[in-house]
Enzyme design. Structure first.
Site, PDB file in Angstrom:
ATOM      1  N   ALA A  83      42.964  45.978  39.327  1.00 43.95           N
ATOM      2  CA  ALA A  83      44.041  45.451  38.486  1.00 43.95           C
ATOM      3  C   ALA A  83      43.499  44.302  37.656  1.00 43.95           C
ATOM      4  O   ALA A  83      42.506  43.668  38.021  1.00 43.95           O
ATOM      5  CB  ALA A  83      45.204  44.967  39.349  1.00 43.95           C
ATOM      6  N   GLU A 103      45.596  56.387  34.938  1.00 39.67           N
ATOM      7  CA  GLU A 103      45.784  55.612  36.181  1.00 39.67           C
ATOM      8  C   GLU A 103      47.229  55.715  36.658  1.00 39.67           C
ATOM      9  O   GLU A 103      47.493  55.901  37.850  1.00 39.67           O
ATOM     10  CB  GLU A 103      45.401  54.149  35.939  1.00 39.67           C
TER      11      GLU A 103
HETATM   12  C1  5RP Z   1      41.153  49.963  33.910  1.00 43.82           C
HETATM   13  C2  5RP Z   1      41.910  49.062  34.813  1.00 43.82           C
HETATM   14  C3  5RP Z   1      41.128  48.292  35.803  1.00 43.82           C
HETATM   15  O1  5RP Z   1      41.591  48.579  37.089  1.00 43.82           O
HETATM   16  C4  5RP Z   1      41.298  46.824  35.521  1.00 43.82           C
HETATM   17  O2  5RP Z   1      40.935  46.577  34.174  1.00 43.82           O
HETATM   18  C5  5RP Z   1      40.421  45.975  36.443  1.00 43.82           C
HETATM   19  O3  5RP Z   1      39.086  46.220  36.146  1.00 43.82           O
HETATM   20  P1  5RP Z   1      37.895  45.482  36.884  1.00 43.82           P
HETATM   21  O4  5RP Z   1      37.868  46.003  38.282  1.00 43.82           O
HETATM   22  O5  5RP Z   1      36.691  45.878  36.089  1.00 43.82           O
HETATM   23  O6  5RP Z   1      38.149  44.007  36.827  1.00 43.82           O
HETATM   24  O7  5RP Z   1      43.108  48.953  34.784  1.00 43.82           O
HETATM   25  O8  5RP Z   1      41.981  50.539  32.936  1.00 43.82           O
END
Ligand code: 5RP
Length: 226
Positions: A83, A103
């Site tokens: 997230a 997602e």
């Molecule tokens: C991708 C997402 C990811 O879960 C969110 O951006 C978190 O990414 P990260 O684990 O690289 O911090 O929603 O669309």
């Protein structure tokens, strides 16, 4: 511990929620990449995964994990994803990796959403992180005006000097200046705007559990009503 080490920690901790003999829903992002790498050790104990992006699919397949089409399978017991922000009730902002639509589809197909995140993602009120919204390109300017009427500033996400194109062939607006005190109501309202494919608020598909990586170790946060 570095942020990368915290991501590794929660990626590995998520393995305990993978049900032997069952297909697992897999999200997208750098934290999920840690989970995918850890999942390789269990690949002979699960039939495979349903993936939320081309990037995760490529990583899963490279590790020898079979990827199923969402339409080939029924309900999944668990969906594991990261997230950009998560509040005290398990509502999230997602889509920093532009994979929010798939997602949300895989999350909706799953009984439980297990969020894996480092401690920097925990917030009181969603909205500091620019809210990703996947849109049909011909509606981008009007949707930008609709967010302006709410006090938000929407910017088209760019990549290599051109508008980013999602796995679904659409565009992303990143919206700043919003404080989401009512994530459920906000998600429902923006979902009704013509041309919105997916708004990156995950309140209807909120987390059941968050494995939060902190310098003291992994905290397990449980949310009611998920
Ligand atoms: C991708 C997402 C990811 O879960 C969110 O951006 C978190 O990414 P990260 O684990 O690289 O911090 O929603 O669309």
């Amino acid at each position: 511990m570095t942020q990368d080490e915290l991501k590794t920690l929660v990626g590995q901790a998520a393995l305990q929620y993978v049900v032997p003999g069952e297909i697992v829903g897999v999200g997208t992002g750098s934290t999920v990449n840690k989970f995918i790498d850890a999942l390789a050790a269990l690949k002979d104990r699960i039939p495979g995964a349903v993936s939320s992006s081309e990037a995760s699919t490529a990583r899963l397949q490279a590790l020898g994990i079979r990827v199923f089409d969402a339409n080939e399978v029924g309900e999944l017991s668990v969906y594991i994803d990261g997230a950009d922000e998560i509040d005290g009730r398990g509502h999230m902002i997602k889509g920093g990796g532009a994979a929010l639509t798939r997602e949300k589809i895989v999350a909706a197909q799953s009984r439980r959403f297990i969020c894996i995140a480092d401690a920097s993602k925990r917030v009181e009120v969603l909205g500091q992180f620019p809210l990703p919204v996947e849109v049909i390109p011909m509606a981008a300017a009007r949707i930008t005006r609709q967010f302006a009427a709410l006090g938000g500033t929407a910017r088209l996400r760019m990549k290599d000097g051109a508008p980013l194109v999602t796995d679904n062939g659409q565009q992303i607006l990143d919206v700043t200046g919003l404080a989401l005190h009512d994530p459920l109501g906000f998600e429902s309202a923006v979902n009704q705007w013509p041309g919105v494919v997916t708004v990156g608020v995950f309140a209807h598909q909120k987390a059941a559990i968050c494995l939060l990586g902190t310098p003291e170790g992994v905290q397990t946060l449980r949310y009611e009503g998920a």
